[in-house]
Design a protein around this motif. Structure first.
Motif, PDB file in Angstrom:
ATOM      1  N   ASP A 158       0.864  -1.173   0.000  1.00  0.00           N
ATOM      2  CA  ASP A 158       0.000   0.000   0.000  1.00  0.00           C
ATOM      3  C   ASP A 158       0.909   1.232   0.000  1.00  0.00           C
ATOM      4  OD1 ASP A 158      -2.260   1.548   0.027  1.00  0.00           O
ATOM      5  OD2 ASP A 158      -2.652   1.319   2.170  1.00  0.00           O
ATOM      6  N   LEU A 159       1.323   1.647  -1.185  1.00  0.00           N
ATOM      7  CA  LEU A 159       2.255   2.760  -1.321  1.00  0.00           C
ATOM      8  C   LEU A 159       1.527   4.083  -1.523  1.00  0.00           C
ATOM      9  CD1 LEU A 159       5.044   1.296  -3.662  1.00  0.00           C
ATOM     10  CD2 LEU A 159       4.906   1.255  -1.155  1.00  0.00           C
ATOM     11  N   SER A 160       2.161   5.143  -1.083  1.00  0.00           N
ATOM     12  CA  SER A 160       1.644   6.498  -1.267  1.00  0.00           C
ATOM     13  C   SER A 160       2.567   7.237  -2.233  1.00  0.00           C
ATOM     14  CB  SER A 160       1.628   7.233   0.075  1.00  0.00           C
ATOM     15  OG  SER A 160       2.958   7.500   0.509  1.00  0.00           O
ATOM     16  N   PRO A 161       2.137   8.393  -2.739  1.00  0.00           N
ATOM     17  CA  PRO A 161       3.037   9.190  -3.590  1.00  0.00           C
ATOM     18  C   PRO A 161       4.347   9.539  -2.889  1.00  0.00           C
ATOM     19  CG  PRO A 161       0.778   9.929  -3.895  1.00  0.00           C
ATOM     20  CD  PRO A 161       0.758   8.949  -2.748  1.00  0.00           C
ATOM     21  N   ASP A 162       4.308   9.759  -1.590  1.00  0.00           N
ATOM     22  CA  ASP A 162       5.537  10.051  -0.851  1.00  0.00           C
ATOM     23  C   ASP A 162       6.492   8.859  -0.882  1.00  0.00           C
ATOM     24  OD1 ASP A 162       4.789  12.609  -0.204  1.00  0.00           O
ATOM     25  OD2 ASP A 162       4.071  12.105   1.814  1.00  0.00           O
ATOM     26  N   ASP A 163       5.945   7.640  -0.781  1.00  0.00           N
ATOM     27  CA  ASP A 163       6.782   6.447  -0.849  1.00  0.00           C
ATOM     28  C   ASP A 163       7.460   6.340  -2.218  1.00  0.00           C
ATOM     29  OD1 ASP A 163       5.970   5.622   1.733  1.00  0.00           O
ATOM     30  OD2 ASP A 163       4.213   4.589   0.898  1.00  0.00           O
TER      31      ASP A 163
ATOM     32  N   THR B 291       8.799  -0.673   2.239  1.00  0.00           N
ATOM     33  CA  THR B 291       7.463  -0.785   2.808  1.00  0.00           C
ATOM     34  C   THR B 291       7.053  -2.254   2.920  1.00  0.00           C
ATOM     35  OG1 THR B 291       6.771   1.364   1.933  1.00  0.00           O
ATOM     36  CG2 THR B 291       5.019  -0.201   2.454  1.00  0.00           C
TER      37      THR B 291
ATOM     38  N   THR C  44      -2.069  -0.549  -3.316  1.00  0.00           N
ATOM     39  CA  THR C  44      -1.964   0.396  -4.433  1.00  0.00           C
ATOM     40  C   THR C  44      -0.782   0.084  -5.343  1.00  0.00           C
ATOM     41  OG1 THR C  44      -0.609   1.893  -3.094  1.00  0.00           O
ATOM     42  CG2 THR C  44      -3.005   2.259  -3.081  1.00  0.00           C
TER      43      THR C  44
ATOM     44  N   SER D 240      -1.058  12.237  -9.306  1.00  0.00           N
ATOM     45  CA  SER D 240      -2.129  11.793  -8.418  1.00  0.00           C
ATOM     46  C   SER D 240      -1.838  12.182  -6.970  1.00  0.00           C
ATOM     47  CB  SER D 240      -2.284  10.269  -8.494  1.00  0.00           C
ATOM     48  OG  SER D 240      -2.496   9.838  -9.820  1.00  0.00           O
TER      49      SER D 240
ATOM     50  N   ALA E 212      -3.258  10.940  -4.482  1.00  0.00           N
ATOM     51  CA  ALA E 212      -3.327   9.664  -3.761  1.00  0.00           C
ATOM     52  C   ALA E 212      -3.561   8.577  -4.801  1.00  0.00           C
ATOM     53  CB  ALA E 212      -4.451   9.673  -2.729  1.00  0.00           C
ATOM     54  N   TYR E 213      -3.179   7.353  -4.482  1.00  0.00           N
ATOM     55  CA  TYR E 213      -3.356   6.256  -5.416  1.00  0.00           C
ATOM     56  C   TYR E 213      -4.639   5.493  -5.120  1.00  0.00           C
ATOM     57  CZ  TYR E 213       1.597   7.062  -6.369  1.00  0.00           C
ATOM     58  OH  TYR E 213       2.791   7.616  -6.697  1.00  0.00           O
ATOM     59  N   ARG E 214      -5.224   4.957  -6.168  1.00  0.00           N
ATOM     60  CA  ARG E 214      -6.422   4.132  -6.025  1.00  0.00           C
ATOM     61  C   ARG E 214      -6.021   2.670  -5.848  1.00  0.00           C
ATOM     62  NH1 ARG E 214     -11.109   6.728  -7.188  1.00  0.00           N
ATOM     63  NH2 ARG E 214     -10.979   8.732  -8.261  1.00  0.00           N
TER      64      ARG E 214
END
Length: 218
Positions: free
Chosen positions: A49-54, A62, A72, A153, A155-157
């Protein structure tokens, strides 16, 4: 002198004085201790479950999640780098070129998309390299993840249980956007991006760009 080299000198000085305080670089949120500074080639078929920051970071540790749960990102390719990179600098530009060529080709094969469909969906990919500490120990590998979004994005879907073949038919409407802007380099992320073309002659015209990061330099 590049910032990270200066930091390394400070860390060595602290260690020489019997002090501590220099830890590993940031390798994403919710890290798995076994993956931090890992030298081994990552496994494929792993979901996170990655975020744009990751994704903005060059290395990622992660923790994996069950692919049946919300995620994600999914690792679809990972392997040793060619021997020509054995003596390469950590931020060698040619490394990013190799990653783009390799990950973009494997991405299209994995999700089952032709060139036109890739350009009309916001599903894209990110790549990671070993941490600088692992690189100094001889780690030379790349990891390609499909992600539910791109660098534009916020946030990711969530992705399906597996993204394999997910674009072999019509793209999921949740993962498509109207006229998304192509992503450009953004400050310290130094994102290496493809020059995406706008796919014309379709009901939906959507931008897609691979999302990769290179380490910041000072």
């Amino acid at each position: 002198m590049r910032l990270r080299h200066a930091v390394a000198v400070v860390c060595l000085g602290l260690l020489g004085a019997g002090l501590s305080g220099c830890g590993s670089e940031d390798q994403g949120g919710n890290t798995d201790p076994d993956l931090v500074d890992a030298v081994e080639v990552p496994k494929t078929g792993v979901c996170r479950d990655l975020s744009p920051d990751d994704v903005a970071k060059p290395a990622n540790a992660t923790a994996a999640v069950d692919c049946a749960s919300r995620h994600t990102a999914e690792t679809y390719a990972a392997a040793d780098l060619p021997a020509e990179y054995d003596d390469a600098d950590y931020d060698d530009p040619d490394l990013g070129t190799y990653a783009y060529r390799t990950c973009s080709t494997k991405f299209a094969e994995f999700v089952g998309a032709d060139e036109s469909l890739v350009l009309r969906t916001t599903v894209s990919w990110a790549w990671f390299r070993p941490s600088e500490k692992a690189w100094s120990k001889g780690a030379r590998w790349y990891r390609c993840d499909v992600i539910g979004g791109n660098s534009a994005s916020p946030a990711y879907r969530a992705l399906p249980r597996t993204a394999r073949g997910m674009l072999s038919g019509r793209p999921d409407n949740r993962l498509a956007g109207l006229r998304q802007r192509p992503v450009g380099r953004t400050g310290r992320e130094g994102a290496l991006l493809a020059e995406a073309r706008l796919a014309r002659g379709h009901d939906r015209e959507v931008w897609a760009s691979p999302t990769t990061s290179t380490p910041a330099t000072g």
